[in-house]
Design a protein around this motif. Structure first.
Motif, PDB file in Angstrom:
ATOM      1  N   ARG A  85      40.346  14.805  14.177  1.00  0.00           N
ATOM      2  CA  ARG A  85      40.495  13.761  15.196  1.00  0.00           C
ATOM      3  C   ARG A  85      39.758  12.493  14.813  1.00  0.00           C
ATOM      4  NH1 ARG A  85      41.318  13.610  21.350  1.00  0.00           N
ATOM      5  NH2 ARG A  85      40.692  11.476  21.768  1.00  0.00           N
ATOM      6  N   ARG A 117      45.696  17.532   9.268  1.00  0.00           N
ATOM      7  CA  ARG A 117      46.527  16.547   9.960  1.00  0.00           C
ATOM      8  C   ARG A 117      45.608  15.576  10.667  1.00  0.00           C
ATOM      9  NH1 ARG A 117      48.293  17.176  15.239  1.00  0.00           N
ATOM     10  NH2 ARG A 117      47.637  19.346  15.089  1.00  0.00           N
ATOM     11  N   ASP A 119      45.718  11.433  12.923  1.00  0.00           N
ATOM     12  CA  ASP A 119      46.439  10.267  13.431  1.00  0.00           C
ATOM     13  C   ASP A 119      45.732   9.018  12.924  1.00  0.00           C
ATOM     14  OD1 ASP A 119      48.190  11.785  15.015  1.00  0.00           O
ATOM     15  OD2 ASP A 119      46.843  11.721  16.744  1.00  0.00           O
ATOM     16  N   TYR A 121      45.796   4.861  13.875  1.00  0.00           N
ATOM     17  CA  TYR A 121      46.346   3.812  14.735  1.00  0.00           C
ATOM     18  C   TYR A 121      47.085   2.781  13.900  1.00  0.00           C
ATOM     19  CZ  TYR A 121      43.710   5.272  18.874  1.00  0.00           C
ATOM     20  OH  TYR A 121      43.229   5.961  19.942  1.00  0.00           O
ATOM     21  N   PRO A 138      52.550   9.792   5.747  1.00  0.00           N
ATOM     22  CA  PRO A 138      53.129   9.764   7.091  1.00  0.00           C
ATOM     23  C   PRO A 138      54.206  10.833   7.240  1.00  0.00           C
ATOM     24  CG  PRO A 138      53.297   7.602   6.026  1.00  0.00           C
ATOM     25  CD  PRO A 138      52.786   8.567   5.008  1.00  0.00           C
ATOM     26  N   SER A 140      55.209  11.536  10.966  1.00  0.00           N
ATOM     27  CA  SER A 140      55.715  11.326  12.320  1.00  0.00           C
ATOM     28  C   SER A 140      55.084  10.048  12.847  1.00  0.00           C
ATOM     29  CB  SER A 140      55.377  12.505  13.235  1.00  0.00           C
ATOM     30  OG  SER A 140      53.999  12.514  13.533  1.00  0.00           O
ATOM     31  N   ARG A 141      55.574   9.620  13.983  1.00  0.00           N
ATOM     32  CA  ARG A 141      54.993   8.439  14.612  1.00  0.00           C
ATOM     33  C   ARG A 141      54.735   8.789  16.074  1.00  0.00           C
ATOM     34  NH1 ARG A 141      55.495   2.598  13.325  1.00  0.00           N
ATOM     35  NH2 ARG A 141      54.632   1.585  15.142  1.00  0.00           N
ATOM     36  N   LEU A 142      53.494   8.760  16.464  1.00  0.00           N
ATOM     37  CA  LEU A 142      53.088   9.018  17.840  1.00  0.00           C
ATOM     38  C   LEU A 142      53.281   7.728  18.629  1.00  0.00           C
ATOM     39  CD1 LEU A 142      51.659  11.007  19.779  1.00  0.00           C
ATOM     40  CD2 LEU A 142      49.509   9.999  19.040  1.00  0.00           C
TER      41      LEU A 142
END
Length: 167
Positions: A85, A117, A119, A121, A138, A140-142
């Motif tokens: 995270r 994995r 994320d 921004y 990359p 996926s796109r959140l």
């Protein structure tokens, strides 16, 4: 204070480490362009809650008696991976490759052999470049939609329509 590049060592955290983690997390949010939670005390309390409830694990990298980086992660059974995270290196220690070395050290110490994995921004292109150098790609796109304010239409200005002119 200058530190030797190979000196920092990761130590697992407990809820008692929440003040250091919260201070770093507030800086991370600022650096990556994330919306601020509020004062640093809110970041500290969030860290304390996550660690005391077992929602996340964390580690601080220490050089002598100074924390220089942190990582926050959880095992995610839905994806059969480790979701990293947060990963942060203190600003005064950046630019000498210490972040890459500390991340690879964390991989060996905490997540060896596990898929990872994370994320990034869209507002943080430097972060995306850092993770790409470490082998992340990359996939996926959140996306996020905030609730509409009362009296404001939240629908798109022009609805999307499937093309019907395909042969």
């Amino acid at each position: 204070m200058a530190i030797p590049d190979d000196a920092p060592q990761w130590r697992p955290c407990t809820p008692l480490d929440a003040p250091a983690l919260g201070r770093f997390n507030a800086q991370l949010a600022e650096d990556e362009g994330a919306p601020a939670l509020g004062p640093t005390s809110l970041y500290v309390e969030r860290m304390r809650t996550w660690l005391s409830q077992g929602r996340y694990q964390a580690a601080l990298a220490w050089a002598q008696d100074e924390p220089v980086a942190y990582a926050l992660w959880r095992d995610d059974p839905d994806y059969a991976d480790v979701f990293v995270r947060q990963f942060f290196v203190a600003r005064e220690h950046r630019g000498r490759g210490i972040g890459q070395r500390l991340f690879e050290q964390a991989v060996r110490q905490f997540w060896d052999g596990r898929p990872l994995r994370l994320d990034v921004y869209d507002s943080n292109p430097r972060g995306a470049a850092f993770w790409a150098r470490l082998g992340f790609a990359p996939y996926s796109r959140l996306m996020r939609r905030m609730p509409a304010e009362p009296g404001v239409d939240a629908s798109p200005a022009r609805p999307l329509r499937a093309r019907t002119d395909r042969a």
